[in-house]
Design an enzyme around this catalytic site. Structure first.
Site, short mmCIF file in Angstrom:
data_model
loop_
_atom_site.label_atom_id
_atom_site.label_comp_id
_atom_site.label_asym_id
_atom_site.label_seq_id
_atom_site.Cartn_x
_atom_site.Cartn_y
_atom_site.Cartn_z
N ARG A 151 -52.22 -45.90 -58.50
CA ARG A 151 -53.26 -45.22 -59.28
C ARG A 151 -54.55 -45.04 -58.49
NH1 ARG A 151 -51.08 -48.64 -63.77
NH2 ARG A 151 -52.02 -50.28 -62.53
N CYS A 230 -60.97 -53.30 -51.64
CA CYS A 230 -61.44 -53.47 -53.01
C CYS A 230 -60.22 -53.61 -53.91
CB CYS A 230 -62.44 -52.43 -53.48
SG CYS A 230 -62.06 -50.76 -53.15
N ALA A 231 -59.16 -54.25 -53.39
CA ALA A 231 -57.95 -54.51 -54.19
C ALA A 231 -58.00 -55.95 -54.71
CB ALA A 231 -56.70 -54.25 -53.36
N ASP A 256 -64.96 -55.98 -51.56
CA ASP A 256 -65.41 -56.17 -52.95
C ASP A 256 -64.75 -57.41 -53.53
OD1 ASP A 256 -66.74 -55.35 -55.41
OD2 ASP A 256 -64.76 -54.78 -56.15
N GLU A 261 -63.80 -66.52 -55.07
CA GLU A 261 -64.93 -65.78 -55.63
C GLU A 261 -65.74 -66.69 -56.54
OE1 GLU A 261 -63.40 -62.18 -57.40
OE2 GLU A 261 -62.71 -61.41 -55.48
N HIS A 279 -67.19 -58.09 -56.52
CA HIS A 279 -66.07 -57.68 -57.37
C HIS A 279 -66.53 -56.78 -58.51
CE1 HIS A 279 -61.75 -58.97 -58.58
NE2 HIS A 279 -61.97 -57.72 -58.94
N GLY A 281 -65.89 -53.41 -58.33
CA GLY A 281 -65.15 -52.15 -58.14
C GLY A 281 -64.85 -51.43 -59.44
N ALA A 282 -64.62 -52.18 -60.51
CA ALA A 282 -64.22 -51.54 -61.77
C ALA A 282 -65.38 -51.40 -62.75
CB ALA A 282 -63.11 -52.36 -62.41
P1 NAD Z 1 -50.78 -49.67 -58.70
O1 NAD Z 1 -49.77 -50.64 -59.15
O2 NAD Z 1 -50.97 -48.39 -59.44
O3 NAD Z 1 -50.50 -49.28 -57.16
C1 NAD Z 1 -50.17 -50.22 -56.18
C2 NAD Z 1 -49.40 -49.46 -55.08
O4 NAD Z 1 -49.15 -50.37 -54.01
C3 NAD Z 1 -48.05 -48.92 -55.56
O5 NAD Z 1 -47.93 -47.54 -55.27
C4 NAD Z 1 -47.03 -49.74 -54.76
O6 NAD Z 1 -45.90 -48.95 -54.41
C5 NAD Z 1 -47.84 -50.10 -53.53
N1 NAD Z 1 -47.34 -51.28 -52.83
C6 NAD Z 1 -46.81 -52.42 -53.35
N2 NAD Z 1 -46.48 -53.29 -52.37
C7 NAD Z 1 -46.82 -52.67 -51.21
C8 NAD Z 1 -46.74 -53.06 -49.85
N3 NAD Z 1 -46.25 -54.25 -49.50
N4 NAD Z 1 -47.19 -52.20 -48.91
C9 NAD Z 1 -47.70 -50.98 -49.24
N5 NAD Z 1 -47.78 -50.55 -50.52
C10 NAD Z 1 -47.36 -51.39 -51.49
O7 NAD Z 1 -52.15 -50.47 -58.62
P2 NAD Z 1 -53.65 -49.92 -58.73
O8 NAD Z 1 -54.05 -49.86 -60.17
O9 NAD Z 1 -53.82 -48.72 -57.86
O10 NAD Z 1 -54.45 -51.16 -58.11
C11 NAD Z 1 -54.48 -51.38 -56.70
C12 NAD Z 1 -55.22 -52.67 -56.39
O11 NAD Z 1 -56.57 -52.59 -56.86
C13 NAD Z 1 -54.62 -53.90 -57.08
O12 NAD Z 1 -54.68 -54.99 -56.17
C14 NAD Z 1 -55.58 -54.16 -58.23
O13 NAD Z 1 -55.56 -55.52 -58.63
C15 NAD Z 1 -56.89 -53.78 -57.58
N6 NAD Z 1 -58.00 -53.52 -58.49
C16 NAD Z 1 -59.24 -53.97 -58.11
C17 NAD Z 1 -60.33 -53.78 -58.94
C18 NAD Z 1 -61.70 -54.24 -58.53
O14 NAD Z 1 -62.49 -54.57 -59.39
N7 NAD Z 1 -62.05 -54.29 -57.26
C19 NAD Z 1 -60.16 -53.13 -60.18
C20 NAD Z 1 -58.87 -52.64 -60.52
C21 NAD Z 1 -57.80 -52.86 -59.68
#
Ligand code: NAD
Length: 526
Positions: A151, A230-231, A256, A261, A279, A281-282
């Site tokens: 996403r 920021c994951a 982020d 934390e 943190h 990001g959201a």
């Molecule tokens: P998502 O599940 O929609 O997408 C994750 C993607 O990573 C998928 O397409 C999957 O195929 C891919 N993936 C899984 N394992 C992999 C690997 N080993 N190598 C390469 N690609 C791989 O998730 P999202 O909603 O896009 O969220 C992504 C990240 O952002 C998550 O870690 C989530 O926790 C984090 N996030 C952070 C914040 C923040 O406040 N900073 C807010 C929301 C989400």
């Protein structure tokens, strides 16, 4: 039918409330205490919360009419999902509400690093005017490597394109169609690391991604490369990042999220070539608004008899069906996990056939959903469950077909699976005899308990090949617990399944693949 009643127990966007008011009687009480909630909840069909209100077992047990618990946001730590599931109450959330917000934060961090905005800001506020210290870099025509195109990663693609960046993506689980739709180049991780000017991480934190960016990976990067996380904290090894930044092995980093934390006492905070945020990001008003609109829409869908998209828990099977299905649910999850790890590349088509007694049973689709759960769960951030699995698989371009066969080759029941990927096919058959068992891989009979760490190799059955594979694992101190081979004729193609005492790293798999007469090898962790 009586009018549905919704209680909104935490403050959410007005539009979400007015949308609900069109279909239901809505009570907004954002100061409600836990005791008051237990007293009033009996009248409501749905409850909407953010993070303040705790939907505990006590609340759930006092709610005979409740059908939906909606979290206007992502995390559901404040909801007792188990208690809700037991009562057949759906728990829904709005995981996509933050995608654009986080993608914009990644872009902000990228610009901050490229143009040294945060250290320049600090310097001017300290009364300095160091124009020559802050020579920047344009993003125009630079290569952006995106690790994880879910996403958030997809939203980064859209934004980076408008900066005229060349985009490459590493995500082994996305379909060619999804990549083609966004017009991105899908490459391996090494290419992303070596060729990117900016790398941004958008994968979940899983055993596979934990510390997946460490010393070796920083070594491969350009000395000028910027990396953004920021994951989730822990995907980048912070000790290795500190070494890379302090030895100018890379140009800069922006975080982020952190392993701990807040990152109190982290040596990273003393460096100039890192940009950090707490943190956030959201954290935008729009993400909060969208969360309210999404959950309001989901509640309306359920009230109108439709299926919501973001359900976090599974519907309850009646106890009798559950007893019959239980062993095969266990088998199905294992088969899903086995096939996603064993198949050569991304699964595009999956053909499942239920043979023997299973072909007569009701609700086989629950087994297919469980297989999909096994396939998708290891690779996605949000939990995949029996309700959302088919739609997630569909979004990822996986075509599913289901069939039935009364014949089951002497077993009570067999589940047969045939997976097609871009580069080949992989087939698997499993049954349940006191425990889940794999009985055929690619058409060869085996007898494997699908658990623990394993390696499968496809090879030509010629003298010395089995020994060479064993020796290669031995060189890397990987102990083989059990070994099985399946072949149709001497000297022909054969399959070997090894149970090993530890996960076989990719470097070792690559070496095994180079051995004479070995056609393919793959590591599994079930
Ligand atoms: P998502 O599940 O929609 O997408 C994750 C993607 O990573 C998928 O397409 C999957 O195929 C891919 N993936 C899984 N394992 C992999 C690997 N080993 N190598 C390469 N690609 C791989 O998730 P999202 O909603 O896009 O969220 C992504 C990240 O952002 C998550 O870690 C989530 O926790 C984090 N996030 C952070 C914040 C923040 O406040 N900073 C807010 C929301 C989400």
């Amino acid at each position: 039918m009586d009018q549905m009643k919704v209680i909104i127990a935490d403050s959410i966007n007005e539009k979400g409330i007015s949308d609900l008011e069109e279909v239901a009687e809505v009570l907004v009480d954002t100061a409600i205490t836990p005791e008051e909630l237990v007293n009033v909840i009996k009248d409501f069909d749905a409850i909407v919360v953010r993070s303040r209100t705790k939907v505990t077992r006590e609340v759930i047990e006092a709610a005979p009419k409740l059908k939906i618990i909606a979290r206007a946001g992502v995390g559901v730590d404040n909801v007792d999902v188990q208690a809700a599931t037991e009562r057949g109450i759906m728990v829904i959330n709005a995981p996509e509400s933050t995608s654009i917000t986080v993608a914009e934060h990644a872009m902000g961090l990228m610009l901050s690093m490229a143009r040294k905005i945060s250290i320049a800001d600090k310097s001017v506020k300290e009364g300095k005017w160091e124009k020559s210290r802050f020579m920047g870099m344009e993003l125009n025509n630079k290569t952006l490597g995106i690790v994880g195109m879910g996403r958030i990663g997809s939203q980064v693609v859209i934004r980076a394109k408008s900066f005229n960046m060349d985009i490459m993506v590493y995500d082994p689980y996305i379909s060619e169609e999804a990549a083609a739709e966004l017009g991105v180049n899908v490459v391996d991780l090494e290419t992303v690391l070596k060729e990117s000017d900016v790398i941004t991480i958008h994968v979940p934190l899983t055993p596979e991604t934990k510390h997946s960016i460490s010393h070796k990976e920083f070594e491969m990067m350009k000395d000028t490369a910027f990396i953004i996380n920021c994951a989730r904290g822990g995907i980048i090894d912070e000790d290795a990042l500190y070494d890379a930044l302090s030895n100018d092995k890379i140009g800069g980093a922006a975080l982020d999220v952190f392993e701990n934390e807040p990152p109190e006492g982290s040596p990273l905070l003393g460096l100039d070539n890192i940009v950090v945020t707490p943190h956030i990001g959201a954290s935008t008003a729009e993400a909060q608004r969208d969360a309210a609109l999404i959950v309001a829409n989901e509640i309306i869908t359920v009230f109108k008899g439709g299926s919501p998209k973001n359900v976090l828990n599974m519907p309850v099977l009646d106890p009798k069906t559950f007893q019959i299905m239980k062993p095969y649910l266990e088998l199905s999850e294992k088969l899903g996990s086995f096939v996603v790890q064993g198949a050569p590349g991304n699964i595009k088509e999956l053909d499942v056939t239920y043979c023997g007694e299973l072909s007569e049973m009701p609700k086989q689709d629950i087994l297919t959903r469980t297989i999909l759960q096994g396939i998708l769960n290891p690779i996605l951030t949000e939990p995949v469950n029996l309700v959302n699995a088919p739609s997630i698989a569909h979004d990822r371009g996986i075509i599913i077909t289901e069939g039935k066969r009364s014949e089951s080759e002497g077993y009570k029941s067999i589940i047969k699976m045939q997976a097609k990927t871009e580069t080949g096919e992989f087939s698997l058959e499993g049954t349940y005899v006191h425990e889940p068992k794999i009985i055929k891989i690619n058409g060869y009979w085996v007898d494997v308990k699908p658990e623990g760490t394993m390696m499968i190799a496809k090879y030509q059955d010629l003298p010395g090949t089995i020994g060479a594979i064993g020796t290669k694992l031995g060189e890397h101190e990987i102990n083989i617990a059990t070994m099985q081979v399946g072949r149709r004729e001497a000297g022909g193609e054969a399959v070997m399944v090894l149970k090993v005492d530890q996960n076989v790293p990719q470097e070792v798999i690559d070496e095994v693949k180079k051995l004479d007469n070995v056609e393919d090898a793959v590591a599994l962790d079930l």
